[in-house]
Motif scaffolding. Sequence first.
Motif, PDB file in Angstrom:
ATOM      1  N   PHE A 112       0.856  -1.282  -0.080  1.00  0.00           N
ATOM      2  CA  PHE A 112       0.066  -0.020  -0.113  1.00  0.00           C
ATOM      3  C   PHE A 112       0.962   1.125  -0.177  1.00  0.00           C
ATOM      4  O   PHE A 112       0.674   2.122  -0.755  1.00  0.00           O
ATOM      5  N   VAL A 116      -0.014   2.097  -3.677  1.00  0.00           N
ATOM      6  CA  VAL A 116      -1.220   3.114  -4.046  1.00  0.00           C
ATOM      7  C   VAL A 116      -1.329   4.526  -3.174  1.00  0.00           C
ATOM      8  O   VAL A 116      -1.805   5.491  -3.683  1.00  0.00           O
ATOM      9  N   SER A 174     -11.157  -5.065  -4.372  1.00  0.00           N
ATOM     10  CA  SER A 174     -10.248  -5.340  -5.522  1.00  0.00           C
ATOM     11  C   SER A 174     -10.396  -6.971  -6.040  1.00  0.00           C
ATOM     12  O   SER A 174     -10.159  -7.852  -4.751  1.00  0.00           O
ATOM     13  N   LEU A 254      -5.540  -4.257  -7.439  1.00  0.00           N
ATOM     14  CA  LEU A 254      -5.427  -2.617  -7.131  1.00  0.00           C
ATOM     15  C   LEU A 254      -3.984  -2.371  -6.729  1.00  0.00           C
ATOM     16  O   LEU A 254      -3.621  -1.332  -7.135  1.00  0.00           O
ATOM     17  N   LEU A 255      -3.204  -3.551  -5.929  1.00  0.00           N
ATOM     18  CA  LEU A 255      -2.157  -3.083  -5.616  1.00  0.00           C
ATOM     19  C   LEU A 255      -0.770  -3.339  -6.634  1.00  0.00           C
ATOM     20  O   LEU A 255       0.208  -2.694  -6.609  1.00  0.00           O
ATOM     21  N   SER A 258       0.052  -0.013 -10.157  1.00  0.00           N
ATOM     22  CA  SER A 258       1.141   1.228  -9.982  1.00  0.00           C
ATOM     23  C   SER A 258       2.412   0.388 -10.578  1.00  0.00           C
ATOM     24  O   SER A 258       3.194   1.151 -10.945  1.00  0.00           O
ATOM     25  N   LEU A 302      -9.209   5.769  -4.425  1.00  0.00           N
ATOM     26  CA  LEU A 302      -9.476   4.326  -4.589  1.00  0.00           C
ATOM     27  C   LEU A 302     -10.695   4.095  -5.424  1.00  0.00           C
ATOM     28  O   LEU A 302     -10.666   3.212  -6.108  1.00  0.00           O
ATOM     29  N   HIS A 305      -9.499   4.066  -8.869  1.00  0.00           N
ATOM     30  CA  HIS A 305      -8.567   3.096  -9.057  1.00  0.00           C
ATOM     31  C   HIS A 305      -9.500   1.854  -9.521  1.00  0.00           C
ATOM     32  O   HIS A 305      -9.324   1.202 -10.319  1.00  0.00           O
TER      33      HIS A 305
END
Length: 315
Positions: A112, A116, A174, A254-255, A258, A302, A305
């Motif tokens: 995180f 994120v 996610s 989600l993680l 990036s 988020l 995202h």
Amino acid sequence: MRPGARRPLSTLGVRALETLAEVMRTGSATSAATSLGMTQPGVSRTLAQIESAIGFELFYRDRGKLVPTKDGLLLAEEVEFALAGLRRVSNLANDIANSAAGELRVVAPPSFTDGVLPDIVASFLRKHPGVRFNLDSRSLETSKALIATRVVDCGFMKMPVAGGDLHCEPLVSSGSGCVLRADHPLAAHAVLTPGLLRGEPLILLGSGRQWRIQVDQAFDTFNLRPTVAIETHTHGSACALASRGVGVAIVNTLLAQSYVREGLVLRTFDPPILHQYAFVTAVNAQPSRLVAAFLEEARAALSRHSSSEAGPARA
């Protein structure tokens, strides 16, 4: 010094502490007086009051010079710490009065903080310039203790979060996906299943955790076992390894977003494995205005995202 003449040093006030610290720093009552806007007799009188209050000498008097005693040096060190604390309180009060700042202390899992949160923190600080931000990464149990005891203001945790001393605000869900090189034959598929991944070297995270149990169960529904080539512990390293062509990384979408750079693609993994995260605070603490504002910033970011994740497969 007469027995019973001592009294608490605190009764002399902050000015006395500042005087002592300045004399220790300059080595001269005259220099300290100039710096503090006092008279030299006033400084000498204050030092005498301090020594009378504490019951021991702070300086040797040598032909008009003030030479600190060992006890004086020891006390002066603590006085400096105390004055630094008072300055921090004063600065914070000014910041709050001017709506300029404050300090926000946040704890989150490593993936995180690395993936994120930088965008969320940057966006938050643009709207709240001057806020001092402390971002930490700890184990789950340590993070829970830091939040519950209010050592930090808030944190992000994967749900479910156990503990009656914590308040959890569900924040984002996610899915799971596969990160692989764009030139990998499986990159042609929008969705990757255990059947398609049969025999493929895999890069997996979190050995022994619930996430890995769910991955194993997903393969089991196809009567297969995952071919684990590499075990790792962060999404950054999993994606970096996938970019080297050593395997397909199964990740939290989600993680991982990036870390999907040029040359990599992110494909949906099916059957679905969901990850839910919460914004966590101490149950007995009223969130400050900064915590509330940071929650709203995190929720908005988020949400974006999640919308990106729900769109077409990333390439």
